[in-house]
Design an enzyme around this catalytic site. Structure first.
Site, mmCIF file in Angstrom:
data_model
loop_
_atom_site.group_PDB
_atom_site.id
_atom_site.type_symbol
_atom_site.label_atom_id
_atom_site.label_comp_id
_atom_site.label_asym_id
_atom_site.label_seq_id
_atom_site.Cartn_x
_atom_site.Cartn_y
_atom_site.Cartn_z
ATOM 1 N N GLU A 92 3.761 -9.092 15.584
ATOM 2 C CA GLU A 92 3.843 -7.627 15.659
ATOM 3 C C GLU A 92 2.793 -6.951 14.778
ATOM 4 O OE1 GLU A 92 7.804 -5.658 15.924
ATOM 5 O OE2 GLU A 92 6.915 -4.221 14.557
ATOM 6 N N SER B 92 9.506 -6.870 11.029
ATOM 7 C CA SER B 92 9.513 -7.936 12.044
ATOM 8 C C SER B 92 8.103 -8.480 12.202
ATOM 9 C CB SER B 92 9.984 -7.395 13.387
ATOM 10 O OG SER B 92 11.278 -6.899 13.255
ATOM 11 N N ARG C 2 6.021 -1.509 22.037
ATOM 12 C CA ARG C 2 5.147 -1.768 20.874
ATOM 13 C C ARG C 2 3.665 -1.702 21.232
ATOM 14 N NH1 ARG C 2 9.309 -0.904 19.492
ATOM 15 N NH2 ARG C 2 10.706 -2.038 18.120
HETATM 16 C C1 LIG Z 1 10.453 -3.370 6.142
HETATM 17 C C2 LIG Z 1 9.728 -2.935 7.391
HETATM 18 C C3 LIG Z 1 10.463 -2.556 8.503
HETATM 19 C C4 LIG Z 1 9.815 -2.157 9.679
HETATM 20 N N1 LIG Z 1 10.578 -1.776 10.750
HETATM 21 C C5 LIG Z 1 9.981 -1.403 11.906
HETATM 22 C C6 LIG Z 1 10.766 -1.009 13.037
HETATM 23 O O1 LIG Z 1 11.982 -1.003 13.000
HETATM 24 N N2 LIG Z 1 10.118 -0.650 14.159
HETATM 25 C C7 LIG Z 1 8.743 -0.619 14.236
HETATM 26 O O2 LIG Z 1 8.235 -0.255 15.299
HETATM 27 N N3 LIG Z 1 7.995 -0.968 13.177
HETATM 28 C C8 LIG Z 1 8.568 -1.362 12.028
HETATM 29 N N4 LIG Z 1 7.803 -1.742 10.950
HETATM 30 C C9 LIG Z 1 6.347 -1.764 11.075
HETATM 31 C C10 LIG Z 1 5.637 -0.501 10.527
HETATM 32 O O3 LIG Z 1 6.404 0.119 9.543
HETATM 33 C C11 LIG Z 1 5.304 0.501 11.624
HETATM 34 O O4 LIG Z 1 4.470 -0.078 12.584
HETATM 35 C C12 LIG Z 1 4.626 1.760 11.046
HETATM 36 O O5 LIG Z 1 4.452 2.729 12.049
HETATM 37 C C13 LIG Z 1 3.258 1.464 10.440
HETATM 38 O O6 LIG Z 1 2.851 2.621 9.747
HETATM 39 P P1 LIG Z 1 1.723 2.581 8.643
HETATM 40 O O7 LIG Z 1 1.400 3.977 8.293
HETATM 41 O O8 LIG Z 1 2.124 1.688 7.549
HETATM 42 O O9 LIG Z 1 0.513 1.954 9.488
HETATM 43 P P2 LIG Z 1 -0.591 0.902 9.013
HETATM 44 O O10 LIG Z 1 0.051 -0.419 8.785
HETATM 45 O O11 LIG Z 1 -1.404 1.444 7.937
HETATM 46 O O12 LIG Z 1 -1.457 0.813 10.346
HETATM 47 C C14 LIG Z 1 -0.910 0.278 11.533
HETATM 48 C C15 LIG Z 1 -1.930 0.462 12.675
HETATM 49 O O13 LIG Z 1 -2.096 1.843 12.948
HETATM 50 C C16 LIG Z 1 -3.452 2.230 12.744
HETATM 51 N N5 LIG Z 1 -3.412 3.577 12.174
HETATM 52 C C17 LIG Z 1 -2.705 3.998 11.104
HETATM 53 N N6 LIG Z 1 -2.880 5.322 10.934
HETATM 54 C C18 LIG Z 1 -3.726 5.723 11.913
HETATM 55 C C19 LIG Z 1 -4.309 6.980 12.265
HETATM 56 N N7 LIG Z 1 -4.029 8.097 11.600
HETATM 57 N N8 LIG Z 1 -5.166 7.028 13.329
HETATM 58 C C20 LIG Z 1 -5.446 5.899 14.058
HETATM 59 N N9 LIG Z 1 -4.927 4.700 13.768
HETATM 60 C C21 LIG Z 1 -4.073 4.618 12.710
HETATM 61 C C22 LIG Z 1 -4.051 1.190 11.810
HETATM 62 O O14 LIG Z 1 -5.450 1.089 11.950
HETATM 63 C C23 LIG Z 1 -3.343 -0.047 12.330
HETATM 64 O O15 LIG Z 1 -3.953 -0.471 13.524
HETATM 65 C C24 LIG Z 1 8.414 -2.149 9.749
HETATM 66 C C25 LIG Z 1 7.660 -2.533 8.618
HETATM 67 C C26 LIG Z 1 8.318 -2.918 7.451
HETATM 68 C C27 LIG Z 1 7.512 -3.315 6.258
#
Ligand SMILES: Cc1cc2nc3c(=O)[nH]c(=O)nc-3n(C[C@H](O)[C@H](O)[C@H](O)COP(=O)(O)OP(=O)(O)OC[C@H]3O[C@@H](n4cnc5c(N)ncnc54)[C@H](O)[C@@H]3O)c2cc1C
Length: 350
Positions: free
Chosen positions: A345, A236, A162
């Site tokens: 997380e 999580s 992570r």
């Molecule tokens: C129901 C649910 C289940 C989930 N299950 C998992 C799982 O099984 N495993 C897991 O690892 N995660 C899980 N997650 C967490 C999450 O979905 C992941 O971390 C996902 O990759 C976040 O993507 P996002 O586009 O929503 O990022 P955001 O929440 O928008 O951003 C997350 C981080 O990435 C940065 N970021 C986003 N895009 C960019 C970019 N283009 N350039 C630079 N920085 C950037 C943001 O600034 C921030 O620091 C879950 C979340 C939910 C709600």
């Protein structure tokens, strides 16, 4: 470039109300324009699908760069593998779905994870034994300091559990523009998880296809993780703590039912040489929270999910502070009982 001053709650899965100015980046020119116009000293917030962010209303003047760069390109199609480049704004699960449908393996166990492709390298997204670090060939970034486009190799990204360069020295330095994945044409290993095995037995599936593995993961996840469109959450909320094996054995003396998973790692803990390899143990954070009586626990506007204590829920009108209060109570209770400090997380932005 399109920009709006809005309540960003619907742009995040925890749906906390925050007023902010949002700039929508659909291409690299938009990113360049955004940073050229940015006032000196102002730190922007990069937003993907908002599924791993807890944003404070105190962000005040920090503008948000919402990543919407799309595009899927096959870079190379070889006998054993395919290289695919995707824009940062592409939906991650759509990509997993397409990969499974075309028999390309390596990401099927990471089905149904919300968010964008561009965010997956940030926390080295993982699930059911797979992590994106094992399929990412390279990451194309916009370097905020010198305003140049660069390619970071898999090694440059410094991936670990992570974690990656993007959460550390690369934070506020790089905007991820695209990610290139190497997917394999060979059949993958079936995830060695009890739930997955049980699913295949119950459904009489002996040799599952990639699509059937994806279906299994989606079904299992639905029983454990609430749909963020219906119940606001960030998946999580706590990382599974990794502790010293001896520490775990001590806890196990009092709690024989404690689940634990051995992790072989390079030591970087005090009193251990940095090159030695030793055993640590990963404990499910959900089990620890359940043991302090906080599974399905109601904190008022926030609760832990009834089916999975590791998930924190906004019941509808929670504030940033409500989330902080609930999180602190959980961390303090687990620490008091087990001497383990849980880490969160999702990222807190304030
Ligand atoms: C129901 C649910 C289940 C989930 N299950 C998992 C799982 O099984 N495993 C897991 O690892 N995660 C899980 N997650 C967490 C999450 O979905 C992941 O971390 C996902 O990759 C976040 O993507 P996002 O586009 O929503 O990022 P955001 O929440 O928008 O951003 C997350 C981080 O990435 C940065 N970021 C986003 N895009 C960019 C970019 N283009 N350039 C630079 N920085 C950037 C943001 O600034 C921030 O620091 C879950 C979340 C939910 C709600």
């Amino acid at each position: 470039m399109h920009r709006l001053f809005i309540n960003i709650a619907p742009l995040t899965t925890m749906q906390l109300p925050v007023m902010a100015e949002v700039f929508y980046a659909k291409n690299v020119d938009h990113i360049l324009e955004f940073f050229n116009k940015l006032e000196k000293g102002v730190k922007p917030i990069i937003l993907g699908g908002g599924s791993n962010l807890i944003i404070s209303p105190e962000i005040k003047n920090r503008p948000i760069l919402k990543m919407e760069i799309m595009g899927i390109e096959i870079i190379s199609n070889e006998r054993d593998f395919v290289l695919i480049k995707l824009g940062a704004g592409e939906n991650w699960d759509n990509f997993v779905s397409r990969a499974c449908a075309t028999n390309l393996s390596g990401i099927e166990a990471m089905s149904a994870i919300p968010g964008t492709v561009g965010a997956t390298p940030v926390q080295n997204v993982g699930a059911y034994g797979q992590e994106v670090k094992d399929t990412i060939l390279n990451v194309e970034v916009f370097d905020i300091e010198d305003k140049k486009i660069k390619i970071l190799t898999n090694v440059d990204c410094k991936f670990s559990y992570r974690d990656s360069i993007f959460k550390n020295e690369g934070k506020n330095k790089f905007v991820i523009i695209s990610v290139t994945f190497k997917l394999l044409k060979q059949f993958p290993e079936i995830p060695k998880y009890v739930d997955v095995k049980k699913y295949f037995i119950e459904n009489n599936i002996n040799n599952p296809s990639l699509i059937q593995i994806r279906d299994a993961i989606i079904n299992i996840r639905h029983t454990k993780l609430p749909d963020p469109k219906i119940i606001f959450n960030t998946g999580s909320f706590f990382k599974n703590p990794i502790i010293d094996k001896n520490e775990a054995l001590k806890i196990k003396e009092s709690y024989l039912d404690m689940p634990s998973f051995t992790v072989i790692s390079n030591a970087n803990i005090e009193n251990k040489s940095s090159n030695s390899i030793y055993e640590q143990v990963k404990i499910p954070a959900g089990w620890l929270i359940e043991k302090v009586g906080m599974k399905g626990y109601d904190f008022g506007k926030v609760a832990t999910y009834k089916n999975n204590a590791i998930v924190l829920i906004n019941k509808g009108d929670a504030s940033y502070q409500d989330i902080i209060n609930a999180k602190d109570k959980i961390i303090a209770s687990v620490y008091e009982k087990f001497g383990i400090t849980l880490e969160t997380e999702p990222e807190f932005v304030n």
